[in-house]
Design an enzyme around this catalytic site. Structure first.
Site, PDB file in Angstrom:
ATOM      1  N   GLU A 110      22.363   4.247  54.852  1.00  0.00           N
ATOM      2  CA  GLU A 110      21.226   3.337  54.893  1.00  0.00           C
ATOM      3  C   GLU A 110      21.267   2.379  53.710  1.00  0.00           C
ATOM      4  OE1 GLU A 110      17.887   5.772  57.435  1.00  0.00           O
ATOM      5  OE2 GLU A 110      17.701   5.821  55.263  1.00  0.00           O
ATOM      6  N   CYS A 126      12.247   4.640  47.011  1.00  0.00           N
ATOM      7  CA  CYS A 126      13.133   5.423  46.146  1.00  0.00           C
ATOM      8  C   CYS A 126      13.118   6.899  46.530  1.00  0.00           C
ATOM      9  CB  CYS A 126      12.686   5.254  44.695  1.00  0.00           C
ATOM     10  SG  CYS A 126      13.680   6.158  43.509  1.00  0.00           S
ATOM     11  N   CYS A 142      25.420  13.044  49.825  1.00  0.00           N
ATOM     12  CA  CYS A 142      25.527  13.180  48.369  1.00  0.00           C
ATOM     13  C   CYS A 142      25.801  14.635  48.039  1.00  0.00           C
ATOM     14  CB  CYS A 142      24.226  12.715  47.703  1.00  0.00           C
ATOM     15  SG  CYS A 142      24.322  12.629  45.890  1.00  0.00           S
ATOM     16  N   CYS A 163      19.555  -2.961  48.025  1.00  0.00           N
ATOM     17  CA  CYS A 163      19.776  -1.586  47.561  1.00  0.00           C
ATOM     18  C   CYS A 163      20.848  -0.987  48.452  1.00  0.00           C
ATOM     19  CB  CYS A 163      18.477  -0.787  47.642  1.00  0.00           C
ATOM     20  SG  CYS A 163      18.672   0.956  47.161  1.00  0.00           S
ATOM     21  N   CYS A 168      19.877  16.743  44.113  1.00  0.00           N
ATOM     22  CA  CYS A 168      18.638  16.555  43.348  1.00  0.00           C
ATOM     23  C   CYS A 168      17.454  16.986  44.213  1.00  0.00           C
ATOM     24  CB  CYS A 168      18.490  15.098  42.917  1.00  0.00           C
ATOM     25  SG  CYS A 168      19.781  14.544  41.777  1.00  0.00           S
ATOM     26  N   CYS A 214      15.047  14.241  46.128  1.00  0.00           N
ATOM     27  CA  CYS A 214      15.676  13.123  46.834  1.00  0.00           C
ATOM     28  C   CYS A 214      16.109  13.554  48.233  1.00  0.00           C
ATOM     29  CB  CYS A 214      16.872  12.629  46.030  1.00  0.00           C
ATOM     30  SG  CYS A 214      17.796  11.294  46.822  1.00  0.00           S
TER      31      CYS A 214
END
Length: 344
Positions: free
Chosen positions: A90, A336, A110, A103, A114, A117
């Protein structure tokens, strides 16, 4: 099959000589790939059919395509992009009065996990190639011109993935984006955000990069950072502070600290004091306080405005340059920490 976009012009010229084609054909191919953004070798209509057939036997063009777009009430546009092998990432176009910001993502998924996230709850499938990152930026630039009649002014590597764990492709993409053959964008308008890979921050210094660097700090002590960012167990605050000082001494490039506020976790006056201590050890010019955006798998909450204001007042009173970054695209999960494509 090889990626035609990874073949540099001198190599293309050598290849043309080998197969008995004139040298100028190499430049035509290069222009189709990087200036006309051909999606297929057969689109290269000024090449002889026989040459197109020869190229198609060995090469392909792995174009990135927009699979789905969502439009926020605040003007933000989130895109799910399909890669040539069926994976998705995305990217987000964020418009403001003064800026048009892209962005972009650097990995499919990933590996850092975290806890706050959405991307961290996905598995990392692979790195994006440099040309796929360039495609992301090119598509967002086209959207910006189509919807807002403005070109991109800024790029932030704050989408899916850890860009410093895809180091080579991230830097090669930025090199292309900032070149006259690309968008010709100033490196100073590009920010690479990292969760904190000390070794690669030092490598950025050695490579004399000119773009800006942001550290996703989010907690001011090792104990708290370990709880929400597993990477801190191998890249603790001392290692990161040393690496950032090394980076700044080598490049003079701007450093920003990113800090998401989580209710009753990192938003107390004591946390603010600890953050001041960290800030004073780093040649950072700004702390960005970020609104927490809830995600399905995490238990964190956003603190109330009074708590946020008190936290920021403490930083300001201690001569910390601080700014509150309001989230954009929350109604389409484009803010975010909310990017989580369909996992393939």
């Amino acid at each position: 099959m090889k990626n035609l976009r990874e073949i540099a012009l001198p190599e293309l010229e050598s290849m043309m000589a080998t197969i008995g084609e004139p040298k100028f054909r190499a430049k035509q191919v290069h222009e189709w790939v990087w200036q006309k953004f051909a999606a297929d070798i057969n689109d290269m209509t000024n090449l002889p059919k026989t040459l197109r057939e020869k190229l198609a036997e060995q090469y392909f063009i792995p174009k990135v395509r927009i699979n789905h777009s969502q439009y926020s009430s605040d003007g933000t546009i989130k895109n799910r992009l399909q890669l040539h092998d069926g994976y998705y990432v995305e990217s987000v176009l964020i418009p403001t009065d003064k800026r048009m910001t892209a962005c972009v993502s650097s990995q499919v998924g990933c590996s850092l996990s975290c806890k706050f996230c959405a991307t961290g709850f996905l598995t990392r499938k692979r790195n994006l190639d440099f040309d796929e990152i360039v495609d992301e930026v090119t598509l967002l630039n086209e959207l910006s011109q189509k919807h807002y009649n403005k070109k991109l002014s800024n790029i932030v590597f704050m989408g899916m993935g850890e860009p410093l764990l895809n180091y080579k492709n991230t830097l090669k993409a930025i090199e292309r984006i900032t070149s006259p053959e690309g968008l010709g964008m100033s490196p100073r308008r590009i920010t690479v955000s990292t969760a904190g890979v000390a070794k690669m921050i030092r490598q950025l210094g050695d490579d004399q990069v000119r773009f800006k660097l942001a550290l996703s700090l989010h907690a001011p002590t090792d104990a708290k950072r370990n709880e929400i960012m597993p990477i801190n167990e191998t890249n603790n605050l001392k290692a990161l502070i040393d690496a950032l000082n090394y980076f700044y001494k080598a490049t003079g490039s701007e450093i920003t600290l990113e800090y998401i506020l989580f209710k009753d976790f990192n938003d107390s006056q004591r946390d603010a004091e600890d953050l001041v201590k960290v800030f004073r050890q780093i040649p950072a010019d700004l702390v960005n306080i970020i609104e927490y955006n809830p995600i399905e798998n995490a238990q964190f909450e956003k603190p109330d405005e009074e708590r946020v204001d008190a936290f920021m007042r403490h930083l300001t009173a201690n001569k910390v340059n601080v700014r509150l970054r309001r989230s954009r695209g929350k109604d389409i999960d484009a803010a975010c920490g909310q990017l989580a494509n369909i996992d393939h």
